[in-house]
Scaffold this active site. Sequence first.
Site, mmCIF file in Angstrom:
data_model
loop_
_atom_site.group_PDB
_atom_site.id
_atom_site.type_symbol
_atom_site.label_atom_id
_atom_site.label_comp_id
_atom_site.label_asym_id
_atom_site.label_seq_id
_atom_site.Cartn_x
_atom_site.Cartn_y
_atom_site.Cartn_z
ATOM 1 C CG ASP A 1 7.315 8.361 -5.990
ATOM 2 O OD1 ASP A 1 8.284 8.676 -5.267
ATOM 3 O OD2 ASP A 1 6.316 7.761 -5.574
ATOM 4 C CE LYS B 1 -0.325 1.170 -8.012
ATOM 5 N NZ LYS B 1 0.496 1.754 -6.975
ATOM 6 N N GLY C 1 0.850 -1.173 0.000
ATOM 7 C CA GLY C 1 0.000 0.000 0.000
ATOM 8 C C GLY C 1 0.882 1.218 0.000
#
Length: 826
Positions: free
Chosen positions: A621, A526, A506
Amino acid sequence: MAPVFFLLPLLLGQILLCAAGDTINSSTPLSGAQKIVSKGNKFTLGFYTPPQGTNTSSNQGNYYIAIWYSNIPLQTTVWMANPDLPVADPTTAALTIGSDGNLVLLDQSKNRQVLWSTNISTSSNSTIAVLQDGGSLDLRDATNSSMVYWRSIDHPTNTWLPGGKLGLNKTTGVSQRLVPWTNTANPSPGLFSLELDPRGTTQYLIQWNDSITYWSSGPWNNNIFSLVPEMTSGYNYDFQFINNATESYFIYSMKDNSIISRFIIDVDGQIKQLTWVPASQSWILFWSQPRTQCEVYALCGAYGSCNLNALPFCNCIRGFSQKVQSDWDLQDYSSGCKRRVPLQCQTNSSSSQAQPDKFYTMANVRLPDNAQTAVAASSQDCQVACLNNCSCNAYTYNSSGCFAWHGDLINLQDQYSGNGGGTLFLRLAASELPGSKRSKAVIIGAVVGGVAAVLIVLSIVAYFLFQKYRRERTLRIPKTAGGTLIAFRYSDLQHVTNNFSERLGGGAFGSVFKGKLPDSTAIAVKRLDGVHQGEKQFRAEVSTIGTVQHVNLVRLLGFCSEGSRRLLVYEFMPKGSLDLQLFLGETTALSWATRYQIALGTARGLNYLHEKCRDCIIHCDVKPENILLDESFVPKVADFGLAKLLGRDFSRVLTTMRGTRGYLAPEWISGVAITAKADVFSYGMMLFELISGRRNSDHGEQHGSTFFPTFAASKLHEGDVRTLLDPKLNGDANADELTRACKVACWCIQDDESARPTTGQIVQILEGFLDVNMPPVPRSLRVLGESPDVINFFSDISSNQTSQTQNSTTSQTRSTTSGSSHLQSP
Ligand SMILES: *[C@@H]1O[C@H](CO)[C@@H](O)[C@H](O)[C@H]1NC(C)=O
Ligand SMILES: *[C@@H]1O[C@H](CO)[C@@H](O)[C@H](O)[C@H]1NC(C)=O
Ligand SMILES: *[C@@H]1O[C@H](CO)[C@@H](O)[C@H](O)[C@H]1NC(C)=O
Ligand SMILES: *[C@@H]1O[C@H](CO)[C@@H](O)[C@H](O)[C@H]1NC(C)=O
Ligand SMILES: *[C@@H]1O[C@H](CO)[C@@H](O)[C@H](O)[C@H]1NC(C)=O
Ligand SMILES: *[C@@H]1O[C@H](CO)[C@@H](O)[C@H](O)[C@H]1NC(C)=O
Ligand SMILES: *[C@@H]1O[C@H](CO)[C@@H](O)[C@H](O)[C@H]1NC(C)=O
Ligand SMILES: *[C@@H]1O[C@H](CO)[C@@H](O)[C@H](O)[C@H]1NC(C)=O
Ligand SMILES: *[C@@H]1O[C@H](CO)[C@@H](O)[C@H](O)[C@H]1NC(C)=O
Ligand SMILES: *[C@@H]1O[C@H](CO)[C@@H](O)[C@H](O)[C@H]1NC(C)=O
Ligand SMILES: *[C@@H]1O[C@H](CO)[C@@H](O)[C@H](O)[C@H]1NC(C)=O
């Protein structure tokens, strides 16, 4: 209250005069909607009311004297005078100079009470309060500006601003403490606090309820705080720690004054450095400690349990429910949870139907605090001992014996495997647990029960047969062949994931669950949180992501968009994410050859995103959690395209991400446009971790507690790359590849983005088609020379040295295959 008596006529007489500019004086009190603004319009002071949480009625009429940023649309306070004594109506309250020269807040509706005062004794009564551009409200002499009696910045609330001291006055013993709000709608002091160790050591401590220390910076070792080595990785800050006979404190400033940054202790008990990013109009988290939310002591309150793989992190344990739901909604979990069904021993019912209490097994938890030892020779005895005392709520039996908990259970954590972990047996009323154990009363019913059981089994079988039949009829999931995305129905995804029962992980984006399609293809689903786009736009973005296919990118198979639900369906990666393989050591250490392939594959994947797609996709990211590994350890970059998909929400996601933001490029906080080179920076940070097998900030006492990239850059210069290699590999690595990887990593993390290679160049270097020069130590990573008391470890070193280094790099042979000065063809 004599001063107040004096003041009233003054107040009434001054109704037409009002505070203006940046100053409050004895004839210009501040009241109602009035504000004062610092000279350069950086900060504003006035009455403030917090954004109301989900309960719109609870904060009605709570006004606080506060200072906030003038130029940030998201009203953000940095200081508050009266966090625990709000006024109900600002028009009946006034912030003014009292007759004794103090700045005071008066509430006329409450018997003209002094709610707050600077509470100093001055010889002068001709004082004024001036709001400074640094965010401090200063009480000073009206005529002599160098006579400052009191500064709000020395009395911080939850925010430590650049230029403020956080430390201890050794003469008076007064220290600065940061205390968070109670919850997101209530600024009154919460349970956590940050301060310099009052016992006089040089470490900062975060405590819970002034009693339990759950984080420490480690002592100052003349360079850094020993447990926070990554602090040397700041690019935009100057820090100083001063420690002498009269005072010790920490102070910081921004290298570029146009950058807005603040250091806070948040309602969740973490300290955070946040920076305003104008491009996204939001605060970005740059650094936080403790590293994970669950390290915050008792975050989830009594009978609450912390889980790093869940959002929110806190949940009530089995058999318990939120005590004060409205607090939980405001991210204040400290009230904890309450038992749903009282224990049998707590009720007076002695009737024969009452079943004795039972124990629910909670495996792999961090055991609660305050265990009491009990004498018991076996797990069974331990259980009996617990059952025999009504105050016993849980027990555990481990190799050190039997332990029972008699008070509230606090500081529990789920899915925990570290120190102090184990199996907890939680006492619950029998009705809370299915499958009651046989008791005398039940034996009579056994026959009936048996029949019922048969019936139940039959009906279950029938149900599954029916489900299978229905599934075959209704599970219209097309084959996954071809490049087109499948639009799943939510009910189908529920079905193939077994109602989202197997969580793979998560994060801030939402949770990921394992599923299996009818043709046995394993998938990862997801469930996105916080995507507020319309269906049409979502479909458009998703289909763009769907066309991006490369062997080193995780493939999107389909999506689901129903109502407000947004889900993405990906291929399943059996070896999980790189961080698990690298840091948790679940399996044997990854070999050097595998690591090198992972580095190369990841670079190829990113290169495809940056250069080969129709529109350049910046990942934003890149970190080990987002590199997934297939059966044969081929890396696949995950979560690309989400930055765009989530749009402005993405920065919210960044700010809620946990852990050390060691991968964020400096330009993220300096507010310039983000380019693909931001990914290159993160890639470089990750490459160091791939080499060393540990988090960059997590090398403990090894390497003298330095931030690993700093250590690596200097070792690289000394030609000693072997010391950088993960000790688990026992030196088993190709020397040329290791050097190449170290050089690439060091080039990637240069402060100046134009000095970083492109992902295309990284691929060529790692493939051996391009040679690379010795990189300079990134300027911001250099640790400076010491002086006895004051050590600047982020400051610019003398411009002399800097330009020398730059000269030496630019004097290298120019590359013929690319425009970059640090590359050359072999
Ligand atoms: C207070 O400030 C106002 C406006 O700034 C000024 O007109 C007034 O003279 C000041 N009063 C005193 C007592 O300094
Ligand atoms: C909101 O707060 C008020 C006052 O604290 C309380 O009486 C009310 O029940 C709360 N409402 C909800 C929906 O929580
Ligand atoms: C300041 O003190 C003097 C005497 O000590 C007094 O005359 C004067 O009124 C005071 N001023 C104010 C603004 O209270
Ligand atoms: C004001 O200061 C005095 C001593 O200087 C102290 O005794 C008193 O408690 C303080 N009052 C407040 C409200 O802080
Ligand atoms: C202002 O105060 C400072 C410090 O108390 C003093 O040194 C200075 O002489 C004062 N200036 C004037 C003009 O009174
Ligand atoms: C410590 O506090 C005292 C009293 O407020 C003050 O006089 C002194 O200047 C302070 N010391 C330092 C180093 O700030
Ligand atoms: C905090 O500590 C005080 C005593 O030091 C105690 O009375 C209070 O109950 C504690 N708070 C919590 C939430 O445990
Ligand atoms: C301590 O450091 C502060 C700030 O540098 C300085 O002003 C003060 O004079 C020092 N005190 C002693 C006793 O060295
Ligand atoms: C149980 O009984 C005692 C006295 O018989 C009484 O004081 C107590 O309130 C009762 N408790 C409950 C939960 O009924
Ligand atoms: C139950 O345990 C508590 C805590 O150990 C103890 O104080 C109490 O006396 C025990 N009660 C009984 C009935 O044994
Ligand atoms: C057993 O559990 C107790 C209670 O939490 C703990 O203090 C102790 O360290 C554990 N012992 C072992 C060997 O895990």
